[in-house]
Motif scaffolding. Structure first.
Motif, mmCIF file in Angstrom:
data_model
loop_
_atom_site.group_PDB
_atom_site.id
_atom_site.type_symbol
_atom_site.label_atom_id
_atom_site.label_comp_id
_atom_site.label_asym_id
_atom_site.label_seq_id
_atom_site.Cartn_x
_atom_site.Cartn_y
_atom_site.Cartn_z
ATOM 1 N N CYS A 64 1.519 -1.370 -0.030
ATOM 2 C CA CYS A 64 0.128 0.073 -0.252
ATOM 3 C C CYS A 64 0.542 0.929 0.122
ATOM 4 O O CYS A 64 2.080 1.012 0.585
ATOM 5 C CB CYS A 64 -1.159 -0.518 0.928
ATOM 6 N N HIS A 65 0.240 2.583 -0.724
ATOM 7 C CA HIS A 65 1.037 3.652 -1.134
ATOM 8 C C HIS A 65 0.058 4.870 -0.375
ATOM 9 O O HIS A 65 -0.996 4.428 -0.118
ATOM 10 C CB HIS A 65 1.214 4.184 -2.230
ATOM 11 N N VAL A 66 1.117 5.820 0.007
ATOM 12 C CA VAL A 66 0.439 6.613 0.651
ATOM 13 C C VAL A 66 0.888 8.059 -0.623
ATOM 14 O O VAL A 66 2.762 8.072 0.214
ATOM 15 C CB VAL A 66 0.668 7.400 2.491
ATOM 16 N N PHE A 67 0.599 8.673 -1.109
ATOM 17 C CA PHE A 67 1.384 9.644 -1.902
ATOM 18 C C PHE A 67 0.577 11.730 -0.964
ATOM 19 O O PHE A 67 -0.045 11.840 -0.719
ATOM 20 C CB PHE A 67 0.446 9.787 -2.958
ATOM 21 N N VAL A 68 2.010 12.065 -0.352
ATOM 22 C CA VAL A 68 2.341 13.569 -0.311
ATOM 23 C C VAL A 68 1.973 13.845 -0.891
ATOM 24 O O VAL A 68 3.175 14.523 -1.421
ATOM 25 C CB VAL A 68 2.880 13.634 1.110
ATOM 26 N N ASP A 69 0.612 14.850 -1.209
ATOM 27 C CA ASP A 69 0.574 16.042 -2.184
ATOM 28 C C ASP A 69 1.390 16.869 -1.824
ATOM 29 O O ASP A 69 1.552 17.681 -0.750
ATOM 30 C CB ASP A 69 -0.557 16.152 -3.353
ATOM 31 N N ALA A 70 2.047 18.136 -2.863
ATOM 32 C CA ALA A 70 2.657 19.220 -2.890
ATOM 33 C C ALA A 70 1.353 20.234 -1.791
ATOM 34 O O ALA A 70 2.088 21.293 -1.221
ATOM 35 C CB ALA A 70 3.121 20.128 -4.274
ATOM 36 N N SER A 71 0.167 19.555 -1.845
ATOM 37 C CA SER A 71 -0.990 21.069 -1.101
ATOM 38 C C SER A 71 -1.201 20.498 -0.040
ATOM 39 O O SER A 71 -2.076 20.777 0.693
ATOM 40 C CB SER A 71 -2.349 21.062 -1.802
ATOM 41 N N ALA A 72 -0.772 19.280 0.161
ATOM 42 C CA ALA A 72 -0.838 17.788 1.950
ATOM 43 C C ALA A 72 -0.316 19.393 2.949
ATOM 44 O O ALA A 72 0.215 20.107 2.953
ATOM 45 C CB ALA A 72 -0.254 16.521 1.846
ATOM 46 N N ASP A 73 -1.803 18.864 3.711
ATOM 47 C CA ASP A 73 -1.298 19.798 5.712
ATOM 48 C C ASP A 73 -0.173 18.943 6.042
ATOM 49 O O ASP A 73 -0.422 17.277 6.154
ATOM 50 C CB ASP A 73 -2.809 20.125 6.099
ATOM 51 N N LEU A 74 1.079 19.263 6.068
ATOM 52 C CA LEU A 74 2.174 18.738 6.265
ATOM 53 C C LEU A 74 1.776 17.793 7.404
ATOM 54 O O LEU A 74 2.632 16.763 8.018
ATOM 55 C CB LEU A 74 3.150 19.887 6.483
ATOM 56 N N ASP A 75 1.103 18.681 9.383
ATOM 57 C CA ASP A 75 1.127 18.487 10.602
ATOM 58 C C ASP A 75 0.679 17.179 10.417
ATOM 59 O O ASP A 75 0.420 15.770 10.389
ATOM 60 C CB ASP A 75 0.154 19.346 10.982
ATOM 61 N N ASN A 76 -1.319 16.871 9.675
ATOM 62 C CA ASN A 76 -1.518 15.498 9.360
ATOM 63 C C ASN A 76 -1.048 14.346 8.839
ATOM 64 O O ASN A 76 -1.459 13.451 9.076
ATOM 65 C CB ASN A 76 -3.292 16.680 8.428
ATOM 66 N N ALA A 77 -0.348 15.256 7.559
ATOM 67 C CA ALA A 77 0.487 14.077 7.007
ATOM 68 C C ALA A 77 1.165 13.471 7.478
ATOM 69 O O ALA A 77 1.376 12.236 7.348
ATOM 70 C CB ALA A 77 0.475 14.275 5.306
#
Length: 411
Positions: free
Chosen positions: A226-239
Motif C-alpha cells: 500500500c502507498h501513501v502519496f503526500v501531495d504538494a498541497s498536503a497539510d504537513l502536520d496531518n500528513a
C-alpha cells in the motif's frame, strides 16, 4: 489426516451448509450472540491456550503479532460478532425486479454461496470473524488454519459448535481441518465436491500454493503493498500523523503502508518531520530522499515491490501526481492506495485513475478493513475484480439467483 478423512469431514460441512442456508434469521443471529458471550466469559481460558501457542512460535517477523490474542482483541472479536449479528439479513434480499412485456415478473435474490473454505496463517481472530460472517450469511465455514495457532483455533471452533447445537443447527457448519500439513492443505484446495469458494489469508507462499493447487473458485486476499502519496498541497502536520499511523499502528497487517511518495515541492519540510515522528521506522529512500535524509538506507528496486510487514518504509520523491500514479500502477498490488492533499482536483484524479480495491483520501490506509467500513468484519480483502473486490462482508458471501414468475406463459 488422510484424504478420506478430509473428504468425509467435507461431506458433513456440505450437509451443514444446506441447513444453514435455510435457517431462520433469528437462529443465525442467536448463534453469533452466543459465541460473543462465550468469548468474553472464557477469555482467560482462551488467552492461556493462545499463550502456549505463542510460546511455541519461533519464526521471525510479523507472525507473532498476528498469532497473539489479548484481552482487547478478544473483546474486539466479540464486539464484531454482535455487530455482524445486528446487520440486516442478506439472504433472499430482492436486488432488482422488472416485468417483461409478456407479463413475466423477473427478480434476482441473494442466496448463500454454500461452503466457504479459508486457508490462513496465524491470526486466530480470523477463525471467529470468518465463522461469524459465514453463519450470518447462511454459509458453512470450512477452515484450515496453521499449526502455529491450532490449539487456539480449536478452542474458538468449540464455542461455535456449542452455539450451533444450542440453536438446533449442525455443529459441522463451522469446521476446522485437523491436520495442518502442506499435503493436506493442497488436498483441501482440491475439494471440488465440497467447497464453493476458497479464500487464502496469508503471504506470497500461500498465494502461490493456491494458484498451483486450487481446483475450486477462489478469491485472492493478495499482498498489501500500500502507498501513501503526500501531495504538494498536503497539510504537513496531518500528513505526518497519517503516515505514522498507516505504518506503525500495526505494521504486520495488509493495510499498513509500505511506501510513501512525496511531492518534491514539500520534501524538504516533510521528510525530516516524518523521520523525527517515527524514529523506530527504517526509511529506505531514493537519491532525492537521501538528500534530505542522509541517514536513510538506499532503496533498491525490490524495496518498492515488497510488502515489508515490518517497521520499514520505502520512500520516493516524485515530481507530480502523474508520476505518483504511475509508480502505484507499476508497484502496487491493488489493495489500498491513499492521497493526502487539499487540492480537490488532485483528490478526484486519484479516485478515478488509481486502480485498487480501495482508494483513500486524507486518511490512513488502516481504515480499509471490514469492521472500520461498517461490515462488522471480513473474510478477507479481495484484490481481484470478479465477484468481490475489497473487504468481503456478508453481501460478498452471497450470489444471485434469478426468479422468473409467470402465469402460464410459453415461449
Amino acid at each position: 489426516m488422510s484424504i478420506g478423512a478430509l473428504e468425509a469431514q467435507g461431506r458433513e460441512v456440505r450437509e451443514a451448509a444446506t441447513a444453514l442456508g435455510q435457517a431462520s434469521d433469528e437462529a443465525r443471529r442467536a448463534v453469533l450472540v452466543h459465541v460473543a458471550d462465550r468469548l468474553e466469559e472464557s477469555s482467560d481460558e482462551l488467552l492461556a491456550i493462545n499463550a502456549n501457542d505463542v510460546a511455541a512460535y519461533d519464526e521471525p517477523g510479523a507472525g507473532v503479532d498476528r498469532l497473539t490474542l489479548t484481552s482487547a482483541r478478544v473483546n474486539d472479536m466479540a464486539d464484531a460478532l454482535r455487530e455482524i449479528a445486528n446487520h440486516p439479513d442478506p439472504l433472499f434480499e430482492v436486488v432488482d425486479q422488472s416485468v417483461r412485456p409478456n407479463g413475466l415478473r423477473i427478480e434476482r435474490l441473494r442466496v448463500p454461496l454454500g461452503v466457504i473454505g479459508v486457508v490462513y496463517e496465524n491470526r486466530p481472530n480470523v477463525t471467529s470473524d470468518v465463522a461469524g460472517l459465514c453463519v450470518r450469511s447462511g454459509n458453512a465455514a470450512y477452515l484450515r488454519g496453521s499449526s502455529t495457532a491450532f490449539a487456539t483455533n480449536q478452542f474458538i471452533v468449540s464455542l461455535w459448535h456449542e452455539a450451533l447445537e444450542k440453536e438446533g443447527l449442525p455443529a459441522a457448519g463451522v469446521s476446522l481441518v485437523q491436520d495442518s500439513s502442506h499435503e493436506t492443505a493442497a488436498a483441501f484446495m482440491q475439494l471440488t465436491d465440497v467447497l464453493d469458494c476458497l479464500i487464502p489469508r496469508g503471504g506470497p507462499s500461500l498465494i502461490a500454493a493456491m494458484r498451483e493447487h486450487a481446483r475450486v473458485p477462489y478469491v485472492l486476499d493478495g499482498d498489501g503493498n500500500c502507498h501513501v502519496f503526500v501531495d504538494a498541497s498536503a497539510d504537513l502536520d496531518n500528513a505526518v500523523a497519517i503516515v505514522r499511523n498507516a505504518k506503525t499502528s500495526r505494521p504486520g497487517v495488509c493495510n499498513a503502508a509500505e511506501t510513501v511518495l512525496v511531492h518534491r515541492m514539500i520534501a524538504a519540510d516533510f521528510l525530516p518531520a516524518l523521520s523525527a515522528a517515527m524514529p523506530e521506522v527504517e526509511l529506505r529512500g531514493d537519491d532525492a530522499t537521501r538528500q534530505y535524509l542522509p541517514n536513510a538506507t538506499p532503496a533498491s528496486e525490490e524495496d518498492y515491490q515488497r510488502e515489508f510487514l515490518d517497521l520499514i518504509l520505502a520512500v520516493k520523491v516524485v515530481d507530480s501526481l502523474d508520476e505518483a500514479i504511475a509508480h502505484v500502477a507499476r508497484y502496487g498490488t491493488g489493495h489500498s492506495e491513499a492521497i493526502l492533499t487539499t487540492d480537490q482536483a488532485n483528490a478526484e484524479a486519484w479516485v478515478k485513475r488509481v486502480d485498487a480495491a480501495a482508494v483513500v483520501v486524507n486518511a490512513s490506509t488502516r481504515f480499509v478493513d471490514g469492521g472500520e467500513l461498517g461490515l462488522g468484519g471480513e473474510v478477507g480483502i479481495s484484490t481481484q475484480k470478479l465477484h468481490a473486490r475489497g473487504p468481503m462482508g456478508l453481501r460478498e458471501l452471497t450470489c444471485l439467483k434469478w426468479v422468473v414468475r409467470g402465469e402460464g406463459q410459453i415461449r
